[in-house]
Design a protein around this motif. Sequence first.
Motif, mmCIF file in Angstrom:
data_model
loop_
_atom_site.group_PDB
_atom_site.id
_atom_site.type_symbol
_atom_site.label_atom_id
_atom_site.label_comp_id
_atom_site.label_asym_id
_atom_site.label_seq_id
_atom_site.Cartn_x
_atom_site.Cartn_y
_atom_site.Cartn_z
ATOM 1 N N TYR A 120 0.937 -1.281 -0.069
ATOM 2 C CA TYR A 120 -0.036 0.100 0.107
ATOM 3 C C TYR A 120 0.941 1.290 -0.155
ATOM 4 O O TYR A 120 0.609 2.256 -0.650
ATOM 5 N N PHE A 121 1.890 1.080 0.706
ATOM 6 C CA PHE A 121 2.721 2.137 0.960
ATOM 7 C C PHE A 121 3.268 2.873 -0.440
ATOM 8 O O PHE A 121 3.541 4.046 -0.766
ATOM 9 N N GLU A 122 3.819 1.891 -1.244
ATOM 10 C CA GLU A 122 4.012 2.289 -2.793
ATOM 11 C C GLU A 122 2.770 2.855 -3.412
ATOM 12 O O GLU A 122 2.921 3.898 -4.136
ATOM 13 N N ALA A 123 2.014 2.170 -3.222
ATOM 14 C CA ALA A 123 0.452 2.391 -4.100
ATOM 15 C C ALA A 123 0.011 3.756 -3.972
ATOM 16 O O ALA A 123 -0.349 4.632 -4.816
ATOM 17 N N ALA A 124 -0.017 4.070 -2.549
ATOM 18 C CA ALA A 124 -0.668 5.282 -2.263
ATOM 19 C C ALA A 124 0.164 6.196 -1.979
ATOM 20 O O ALA A 124 -0.043 7.506 -1.775
ATOM 21 N N ASN A 125 1.646 6.214 -2.347
ATOM 22 C CA ASN A 125 2.735 7.291 -2.190
ATOM 23 C C ASN A 125 2.840 7.553 -0.974
ATOM 24 O O ASN A 125 2.836 8.695 -0.657
ATOM 25 N N ALA A 126 2.489 6.720 0.260
ATOM 26 C CA ALA A 126 2.846 7.320 1.396
ATOM 27 C C ALA A 126 3.999 6.867 2.017
ATOM 28 O O ALA A 126 4.474 5.565 2.097
ATOM 29 N N GLN A 127 4.791 7.834 2.564
ATOM 30 C CA GLN A 127 6.211 7.528 2.728
ATOM 31 C C GLN A 127 6.272 7.540 4.338
ATOM 32 O O GLN A 127 5.797 8.643 4.996
ATOM 33 N N ILE A 128 7.231 6.995 4.735
ATOM 34 C CA ILE A 128 7.653 7.117 6.404
ATOM 35 C C ILE A 128 8.332 8.097 6.768
ATOM 36 O O ILE A 128 9.457 8.547 5.899
ATOM 37 N N ALA A 129 8.064 9.117 7.679
ATOM 38 C CA ALA A 129 8.896 9.923 8.331
ATOM 39 C C ALA A 129 9.922 9.488 9.273
ATOM 40 O O ALA A 129 10.908 9.790 9.290
ATOM 41 N N THR A 130 9.065 8.901 10.437
ATOM 42 C CA THR A 130 9.740 8.475 11.431
ATOM 43 C C THR A 130 9.416 6.828 11.568
ATOM 44 O O THR A 130 8.458 6.619 11.161
ATOM 45 N N GLY A 131 10.366 6.297 12.323
ATOM 46 C CA GLY A 131 9.963 4.837 12.779
ATOM 47 C C GLY A 131 9.998 3.916 11.516
ATOM 48 O O GLY A 131 10.940 4.167 10.570
ATOM 49 N N ASN A 132 9.253 2.830 11.252
ATOM 50 C CA ASN A 132 9.330 1.630 10.199
ATOM 51 C C ASN A 132 8.248 1.556 9.765
ATOM 52 O O ASN A 132 7.035 1.684 10.199
ATOM 53 N N TYR A 133 8.278 0.889 8.322
ATOM 54 C CA TYR A 133 7.088 0.376 7.580
ATOM 55 C C TYR A 133 6.694 -1.037 8.315
ATOM 56 O O TYR A 133 7.936 -1.534 9.149
ATOM 57 N N PHE A 134 5.601 -1.601 8.317
ATOM 58 C CA PHE A 134 5.490 -2.997 8.749
ATOM 59 C C PHE A 134 5.684 -3.798 7.810
ATOM 60 O O PHE A 134 5.582 -3.477 6.537
ATOM 61 N N SER A 135 6.158 -5.072 8.092
ATOM 62 C CA SER A 135 6.495 -6.028 7.189
ATOM 63 C C SER A 135 5.459 -7.152 6.783
ATOM 64 O O SER A 135 4.325 -7.021 7.298
ATOM 65 N N ALA A 136 5.856 -7.885 5.667
ATOM 66 C CA ALA A 136 5.068 -8.803 5.062
ATOM 67 C C ALA A 136 4.759 -9.773 6.358
ATOM 68 O O ALA A 136 3.687 -10.521 6.451
ATOM 69 N N ASP A 137 5.854 -9.738 7.155
ATOM 70 C CA ASP A 137 5.388 -10.932 8.213
ATOM 71 C C ASP A 137 4.639 -10.398 9.274
ATOM 72 O O ASP A 137 3.987 -11.125 9.818
#
Lengths: 412, 232
Positions: A139-156
């Motif tokens: 979703y983050f790529e599809a909706a162009n939502a980028q992380i400012a602080t912290g991390n993305y959540f993973s597939a896991d």
Amino acid sequence: MNIFESIKFALRGLTTNKLRTGLTTLGIMIGVMSVIILIAVGNGSSKAVQQSLDRLGTNSLQIRPGERGFGGGGFAGARQRGGASSAVPLTIADAQALVDPINAPDVKQVSPIMNANVTCSNGTSTSTPSTFSGVWPTYFEAANAQIATGNYFSADDVTQGRHVAIIGSTTATELFGTDNPIGQSVRCGGIPFTIIGTTKVKGSTGFLDGDSLFLAPITAVESSITGYTGLSSIIVEAKTATGTNDAQSEITTILNTRHRIKAGKSADYQIFNQASLLSTSASSSKTFTVLLGAVAGISLLVGGIGITNIMLVTVIERTREIGIRKAIGAPKRVILSQFLIEATILSLVGGLMGVLGGFIGSHFTIAGTKPIIVPSSVFLAFGVSILIGVFFGGYPASRAASLRPIEALRHE
Amino acid sequence: MTTVIDVQNAVKRYGIGDSSIFALDGVSLKIEAGEYVAIMGPSGSGKSTLMNIMGALDNLTSGKYFLDGIEISSMDENALAVVRGRKIGFIFQSFNLIPRTTALANVELPMAYQGIKGAERRKRAEAALAVVGLTDRMSHEPTELSGGQQQRVAVARALATRPALLLADEPTGALDSKSTHDLLDLFDQINAAGRTVVVITHEQDVGERAKRIIRMRDGKIISDESNIRRAS
């Protein structure tokens, strides 16, 4: 008789009647300026439409569950759909089926979305995010939502259904004020989530605040908040913009099979193609630009007629002077070039001022649109103004040059 | 002696058919270099038409015209411009200076059309203005000069190109008697320096200053004789 002398004579001719020269120049200036600004406005508005569509992604397709006789497939993902009759809801299994390099070679990635409408609380403050979604990491790529602080959540995290979340800046401020939200705990609809990241500020589009955002793994949202009621939508990204239509037909084939839609029957889901939306709006904004350009072109033409008029008046007024010049040995081409140069200087100065005015005017927001100058329109407007000067000035000039000295001298 | 003007059986007709008028009706005329000729006659006698023909401003209906040995009647517009600039110095009744242009620039103008360079042009213009006694009025515009001064600027302009022929059309028509006198003295002086001068006039006392007087009536020359009092 060299060119500099001709220019000197022409300048002397122009400065003789400054007001008239000024008004003619103004006419050309307004013509050129309006061509540049109006085309820039048209271009700016079409760019604005394009940008808002680009934000969605030109090669993205959106799949939504079909109409079910009530409400429509809106944002309210929490709505109970299980009980609805004939239609089969979109499921995560559907989304997974689309990730198929053999049957769907044009699909780059798939991002199922499960929306909910819940209120989050950390004990002291509450917040109701306008977008509360269970998603995949894609979703983050599809909706162009980028992380400012912290991390993305993973597939896991998705597979395990971990209760982690990424929030937007508005939600973060509402819940935690100025404190660092990372690692904090929050309860949404009574279910605890741990904040692991915040997104970059996106700003609002229309009345929707893009930063009032709460994203969690879709499995966690589905199992604990919405239940297995069907996805709100699936965003599919095609590998290329040109492959969007191919991707759409591949998706249709796969979903029709899974949903047992027979050929000729209408599907229980809808696919929205951003590319076709884009081309529709692009063509309508092109029409808009052409219309504005035509209006501006007319004003440029009027400026040109102004030049002709002034040159004709000038020739008539100076007939006697032309006669004198011819009597003392001025060749035809010298008279011709003098008047041509006068007309050219008029249109050149007017054109340059118009270009300058166009550049200045394009810095302002006009009718809610930020004008973007089209370089070709600058050259076109400037070139046309010079051509108009030469053509429309050429006729009076050749009339002046062809006067017989004896007739010109008799003129009072 | 070279022939400057050679008009052979010149006819100029205005209008067509029955309503046509002969402004020149078979005029033949020769003027040698260094002559001072007055062409006289009442209005409508054809003298102005003859002057326009001699000045290459107008063309003939029939007949031939040679200026300084060159046939003018068959020339095209561009060649005529060159002839007007180099061979003829015009002086008009209404001065015909270019408005809003200084005396010096006015005198320089015909030389500019001939392609004479700036420095040379300026030198010759200043010299010509010195001849007509206007050295201290060089930077004045026509409106700042008296009629007599304007006409002298016109003479300077005509002289500066060193033409074969100085052609004056009613040069004193707009001048008072003092200025007329000064201008005619200037013509004497120019002619004495060897230049051919042709004056068209209807004023007896102006014509009397020339060495040869040609009288016209109804498009024909009716008399052509030396001025006994002036010819020597």
